[in-house]
Design a protein around this motif. Structure first.
Motif, PDB file in Angstrom:
ATOM      1  N   SER A   1       0.821  -1.214   0.000  1.00 28.27           N
ATOM      2  CA  SER A   1       0.000   0.000   0.000  1.00 28.27           C
ATOM      3  C   SER A   1       0.854   1.263   0.000  1.00 28.27           C
ATOM      4  CB  SER A   1      -0.942   0.015   1.207  1.00 28.27           C
ATOM      5  OG  SER A   1      -1.884  -1.025   1.126  1.00 28.27           O
TER       6      SER A   1
ATOM      7  N   LYS B   1      -1.256   4.590   4.315  1.00 30.31           N
ATOM      8  CA  LYS B   1      -2.072   3.377   4.281  1.00 30.31           C
ATOM      9  C   LYS B   1      -1.381   2.185   4.924  1.00 30.31           C
ATOM     10  CE  LYS B   1      -5.362   5.512   2.154  1.00 30.31           C
ATOM     11  NZ  LYS B   1      -6.622   5.822   2.887  1.00 30.31           N
TER      12      LYS B   1
ATOM     13  N   ALA C   1       1.323   7.067  -7.946  1.00 26.98           N
ATOM     14  CA  ALA C   1       1.622   7.711  -6.660  1.00 26.98           C
ATOM     15  C   ALA C   1       3.023   8.318  -6.675  1.00 26.98           C
ATOM     16  CB  ALA C   1       1.487   6.697  -5.525  1.00 26.98           C
TER      17      ALA C   1
ATOM     18  N   ASN D   1       4.345   4.355 -11.967  1.00 23.57           N
ATOM     19  CA  ASN D   1       3.556   4.249 -10.740  1.00 23.57           C
ATOM     20  C   ASN D   1       2.959   5.628 -10.461  1.00 23.57           C
ATOM     21  OD1 ASN D   1       2.879   4.487  -7.909  1.00 23.57           O
ATOM     22  ND2 ASN D   1       3.977   2.560  -7.546  1.00 23.57           N
TER      23      ASN D   1
ATOM     24  N   GLN E   1       2.002   1.752  -3.736  1.00 24.80           N
ATOM     25  CA  GLN E   1       0.973   1.947  -4.748  1.00 24.80           C
ATOM     26  C   GLN E   1      -0.001   3.082  -4.439  1.00 24.80           C
ATOM     27  OE1 GLN E   1      -0.932  -1.767  -5.726  1.00 24.80           O
ATOM     28  NE2 GLN E   1       1.001  -2.885  -5.880  1.00 24.80           N
ATOM     29  N   ILE E   2      -0.220   3.361  -3.160  1.00 27.88           N
ATOM     30  CA  ILE E   2      -1.216   4.385  -2.793  1.00 27.88           C
ATOM     31  C   ILE E   2      -0.565   5.511  -1.986  1.00 27.88           C
ATOM     32  CG2 ILE E   2      -3.462   4.827  -1.732  1.00 27.88           C
ATOM     33  CD1 ILE E   2      -4.003   1.789  -1.957  1.00 27.88           C
ATOM     34  N   SER E   3      -0.213   5.219  -0.733  1.00 28.05           N
ATOM     35  CA  SER E   3       0.377   6.221   0.155  1.00 28.05           C
ATOM     36  C   SER E   3       0.949   5.538   1.375  1.00 28.05           C
ATOM     37  CB  SER E   3      -0.679   7.235   0.594  1.00 28.05           C
ATOM     38  OG  SER E   3      -0.209   8.040   1.653  1.00 28.05           O
TER      39      SER E   3
END
Length: 236
Positions: A48, A56, A211, A209, A51-53
Motif C-alpha cells: 500500500s 495506508k 503515486a 507508478n 501503490q497508494i500512500s
C-alpha cells in the motif's frame, strides 16, 4: 545540531555506548529510539505504501514518531550489534517500513542534505556486512554522506572492553566527529547519488507508478528542480 539515533536492540551494549559517545562529541540535541521496544512491527508486504500512500501502512501511526525524528535530524545514527553477520532483525524490520522512501519511489527531500553514520560492533567479525545492511538504505534514501564505523570489541559487555580498546575507539570517534562537522558546512550528495537520482527521474517521467510520478511532478523533480538544492542550516 539535531541527532537521531536508532538503536538496533533494546539494551545499552557496546554499540549503544559508541553511538552515544559520537553524539556527545557532535554536541547536539539527541533523540533516541530502541528497537524493538519503540517500534517492533514487521512489514506485512501489502504494498500500500508503494501503490497508494505511506499513510495506508497498517503501522503508519506507530512509525510516525520515528519518521518525524529522522526528518528533523541533521545527522542520523543507525547503531546495530552484529547478529549472525548482519544487522539485528529489529533494525531490518524498521528499514523495511521505509521502502517507499527509496529514490525509486518517493524520497524525502530533506534527506539529500543530511549525514548518516552506521555503527556496528561484534565480539568477533561481521561489522562490514552489518553496516552495509544499514548503509544501503541510507544511499537509497538519498542521504548526502554516510560514514561506516565498525569495530570488534572482543567482548559481549562494554564494561569488560579493555581500556586500550576504549581509548582507540575514543580517538576514532573524535576524528569522525570532526569530519561530520566539517562536511556539514558544504554538504552535497555524491556524484553516484546524483546519477542514480537522474535515472529515477527518467523513469518517473514515464509514470510507471502514479503515486510516485505525482510525487515527483509536484516537487518539480521531473523538470529542473533537484532535492539537493534545498537550503538547510544546522546549528553546531
Amino acid at each position: 545540531m539535531k541527532i537521531t539515533i536508532i538503536h538496533g536492540q533494546s539494551h545499552p551494549g557496546s554499540t549503544c555506548h559508541i553511538a552515544r559517545a559520537l553524539a556527545k562529541k557532535l554536541n547536539g540535541t539527541v533523540t533516541e529510539f530502541f528497537l524493538p521496544k519503540d517500534f517492533g512491527e514487521f512489514c506485512t508486504g501489502c504494498t500500500s505504501c508503494f501503490q497508494i500512500s505511506e499513510t495506508k501502512c497498517p503501522h503508519f501511526q506507530k512509525l510516525s514518531p520515528v519518521t518525524k525524528a529522522l526528518d528533523s535530524a541533521d545527522v542520523i545514527i543507525l547503531a546495530s550489534p552484529v547478529y549472525v553477520y548482519h544487522a539485528t532483525g529489529a533494525m531490518k524490520s524498521l528499514l523495511d517500513h521505509y521502502g517507499w522512501r527509496w529514490m525509486v519511489h518517493r524520497p524525502e527531500e530533506s534527506m539529500f542534505s543530511k549525514q548518516a553514520v552506521c555503527i556496528s560492533t561484534a565480539a568477533g567479525a561481521g561489522m562490514k556486512s552489518t553496516n552495509q545492511d544499514m548503509a544501503h538504505s541510507m544511499f537509497f534514501w538519498g542521504i548526502a554522506k554516510t560514514y561506516q564505523f565498525g569495530i570488534a570489541v572482543r567482548e559481549t559487555s562494554w564494561e569488560r572492553v579493555s581500556a586500550k580498546k576504549k581509548q582507540r575507539i575514543e580517538k576514532k570517534l573524535s576524528a569522525l566527529a570532526r569530519k561530520i562537522k566539517t562536511s556539514q558546512k558544504h554538504l552535497k550528495p555524491s556524484i553516484k547519488t546524483k546519477i542514480f537520482f537522474c535515472f529515477m527521474r527518467i523513469m518517473q517521467k514515464r509514470g510507471w507508478n502514479k503515486a510516485d510520478a505525482d510525487y515527483w511532478k509536484a516537487r518539480g523533480w521531473t523538470a529542473d528542480k533537484r532535492p539537493w538544492n534545498l537550503q538547510r542550516t544546522a546549528e553546531f
